[in-house]
Design a protein around this motif. Structure first.
Motif, PDB file in Angstrom:
ATOM      1  N   PHE A 162       8.855   7.820  -3.024  1.00 21.88           N
ATOM      2  CA  PHE A 162       8.468   6.409  -3.000  1.00 21.88           C
ATOM      3  C   PHE A 162       7.871   6.012  -1.648  1.00 21.88           C
ATOM      4  O   PHE A 162       7.074   5.076  -1.565  1.00 21.88           O
ATOM      5  N   VAL A 163       8.258   6.726  -0.589  1.00 22.87           N
ATOM      6  CA  VAL A 163       7.657   6.466   0.726  1.00 22.87           C
ATOM      7  C   VAL A 163       6.202   6.907   0.724  1.00 22.87           C
ATOM      8  O   VAL A 163       5.321   6.193   1.210  1.00 22.87           O
ATOM      9  N   ASP A 164       5.923   8.085   0.158  1.00 21.19           N
ATOM     10  CA  ASP A 164       4.530   8.542   0.031  1.00 21.19           C
ATOM     11  C   ASP A 164       3.689   7.498  -0.699  1.00 21.19           C
ATOM     12  O   ASP A 164       2.589   7.147  -0.264  1.00 21.19           O
ATOM     13  N   ALA A 165       4.204   7.019  -1.837  1.00 24.69           N
ATOM     14  CA  ALA A 165       3.452   6.074  -2.660  1.00 24.69           C
ATOM     15  C   ALA A 165       3.175   4.784  -1.905  1.00 24.69           C
ATOM     16  O   ALA A 165       2.050   4.250  -1.939  1.00 24.69           O
ATOM     17  N   ALA A 166       4.183   4.261  -1.195  1.00 28.39           N
ATOM     18  CA  ALA A 166       4.004   3.012  -0.459  1.00 28.39           C
ATOM     19  C   ALA A 166       3.017   3.173   0.694  1.00 28.39           C
ATOM     20  O   ALA A 166       2.177   2.298   0.934  1.00 28.39           O
ATOM     21  N   ILE A 167       3.096   4.292   1.416  1.00 31.30           N
ATOM     22  CA  ILE A 167       2.163   4.527   2.525  1.00 31.30           C
ATOM     23  C   ILE A 167       0.735   4.624   1.996  1.00 31.30           C
ATOM     24  O   ILE A 167      -0.203   4.082   2.589  1.00 31.30           O
ATOM     25  N   ARG A 168       0.591   5.292   0.878  1.00 32.62           N
ATOM     26  CA  ARG A 168      -0.740   5.453   0.285  1.00 32.62           C
ATOM     27  C   ARG A 168      -1.300   4.119  -0.209  1.00 32.62           C
ATOM     28  O   ARG A 168      -2.472   3.800   0.016  1.00 32.62           O
ATOM     29  N   GLN A 169      -0.471   3.307  -0.838  1.00 31.99           N
ATOM     30  CA  GLN A 169      -0.937   2.070  -1.456  1.00 31.99           C
ATOM     31  C   GLN A 169      -1.034   0.903  -0.488  1.00 31.99           C
ATOM     32  O   GLN A 169      -1.923   0.062  -0.611  1.00 31.99           O
ATOM     33  N   ASP A 170      -0.111   0.840   0.479  1.00 31.70           N
ATOM     34  CA  ASP A 170       0.014  -0.373   1.290  1.00 31.70           C
ATOM     35  C   ASP A 170      -0.293  -0.194   2.773  1.00 31.70           C
ATOM     36  O   ASP A 170      -0.405  -1.184   3.495  1.00 31.70           O
ATOM     37  N   PHE A 171      -0.386   1.056   3.240  1.00 35.28           N
ATOM     38  CA  PHE A 171      -0.607   1.291   4.663  1.00 35.28           C
ATOM     39  C   PHE A 171      -1.843   2.147   4.923  1.00 35.28           C
ATOM     40  O   PHE A 171      -1.959   2.786   5.972  1.00 35.28           O
ATOM     41  N   ALA A 172      -2.744   2.158   3.942  1.00 35.61           N
ATOM     42  CA  ALA A 172      -4.012   2.897   4.069  1.00 35.61           C
ATOM     43  C   ALA A 172      -3.775   4.351   4.457  1.00 35.61           C
ATOM     44  O   ALA A 172      -4.595   4.960   5.152  1.00 35.61           O
ATOM     45  N   GLY A 173      -2.652   4.904   4.054  1.00 33.67           N
ATOM     46  CA  GLY A 173      -2.395   6.321   4.296  1.00 33.67           C
ATOM     47  C   GLY A 173      -2.065   6.673   5.726  1.00 33.67           C
ATOM     48  O   GLY A 173      -2.160   7.845   6.114  1.00 33.67           O
ATOM     49  N   ALA A 174      -1.640   5.709   6.541  1.00 35.23           N
ATOM     50  CA  ALA A 174      -1.326   5.993   7.951  1.00 35.23           C
ATOM     51  C   ALA A 174      -0.005   6.731   8.072  1.00 35.23           C
ATOM     52  O   ALA A 174       0.997   6.320   7.481  1.00 35.23           O
TER      53      ALA A 174
END
Length: 332
Positions: A261-273
């Motif tokens: 779920f951390v991968d998904a959130a970083i990808r969706q909400d943090f532009a993959g940073a």
């Protein structure tokens, strides 16, 4: 004005609710139970709770000769550490007519009460969905929350990774290895990441038994390590069963906990940073504050006849804290 309220505690939506067997639920990224992470969960925190870091003394033994009192050193050091919890809430409303024209309308009441969903199988299903949302949101905020964020999805409280970044900046948390970058990990990269953490952590961390430690990693690192083991035909011997029965991979005897779920959130909400993240920790050294651990599992569901609307509310409190920096190491 009729006001009918029911309280539903999450027990899953299986055979006890026949309607659930007729629904096709959209598969979501699975999130672990909070208790399965092994963190120190502190409950009954209304606004804040003071924790005290206790330090036993070293090098206080002296040669003793003859009579008399010759004190050296002090009894102990106690350091204040406060964990604060912030109020969280989910409030939703929906008109029962939204389900008209669907097969689900058969799960509603008849006649003048058909707009009231309380006490129906449909209300139980909707409450269960809300509880799943609450658990997923809580874990996402627990790890990635940032009160300085401009996003209302993350500004409720400072999460674990916000505090880890601050710990690295302050020199209290070890950052092991080189920066992992934002690109996909090359084949075999996870071995180097885990190796840097295992041997680059503090001596205090290295002195702990491997059974007392955990790697909390993004799915990108977990899968990379799994591929390495598969290619080297070592996969089967690298599984371990944690106390809660969950099977997971290990590195040098230390279990890896994947946090997809951390991968998904970083990808969706943090532009993959910083998409590749690993926390190497003694689990009890990460503290989670709540009012009650079961809060996020209890939904209030009620109906207002005047508006012909169904309402749902779920409230809980959440805060995070870190213990001793010596027992934490990160890579990102």
């Amino acid at each position: 004005m009729a006001f009918i309220e029911t309280e539903i505690t999450f027990k899953g939506i299986g055979d006890e609710n026949p309607l659930s067997s007729d629904l096709i639920f959209k598969p979501l990224i699975q999130v672990p139970e909070v208790s399965s992470l092994g963190f120190d969960i502190r409950t009954d925190i209304v606004t804040y709770k003071d924790m005290y870091k206790a330090i036993s003394q070293r090098k206080v033994t002296r040669a003793k000769s003859g009579c008399g009192w010759n004190p050296y050193g002090k009894l102990a050091d106690l350091i204040d550490e406060r964990i604060e919890v912030k109020k969280m809430g989910i409030e939703m409303e929906q008109c029962a007519e939204d389900f008209d024209g669907l097969i689900l309308q058969m799960a509603k009441k008849l006649g003048v009460e058909r707009a009231d969903l309380t006490g129906t199988q449909l209300a139980t299903v909707l409450s269960a969905l809300a509880q799943e949302s609450a658990k997923a949101d809580m874990l996402r905020i627990m790890f990635l929350g940032d009160e300085a964020s401009l996003s209302d999805d993350y500004n409720q409280t400072d999460g674990i990774w916000k505090k880890l970044f601050e710990g690295v900046a302050d020199g209290n948390v070890t950052k092991a290895g080189a920066a992992l970058g934002n690109d996909a990990l090359p084949a075999g990269a996870a071995e180097g990441i885990l190796d840097d953490l295992y041997y680059g952590a503090s001596m205090e961390m290295q002195d702990l038994d491997d059974s007392e430690k955990r790697f909390y990693v993004t799915r990108s690192i977990y899968n990379n390590w799994k591929k390495t083991l598969t290619k080297n035909k070592q996969l089967e011997s690298s599984w371990t069963a944690l106390q809660n029965g969950v099977n997971t991979l290990t590195y040098l005897g230390v279990p890896l906990i994947p946090l997809g779920f951390v991968d998904a959130a970083i990808r969706q909400d943090f532009a993959g940073a910083n998409p590749h993240r690993a926390l190497y920790a003694k689990p009890e050294n990460v503290v989670i504050g709540m009012d009650q651990e079961s809060d996020y599992q209890t939904v209030k569901f009620w109906y207002q006849e005047k508006e012909e609307m169904n309402y749902m509310r779920l409230k809980y409190k959440l805060g995070t804290g870190l213990g001793w920096g010596e027992y934490l190491a990160v890579s990102y």
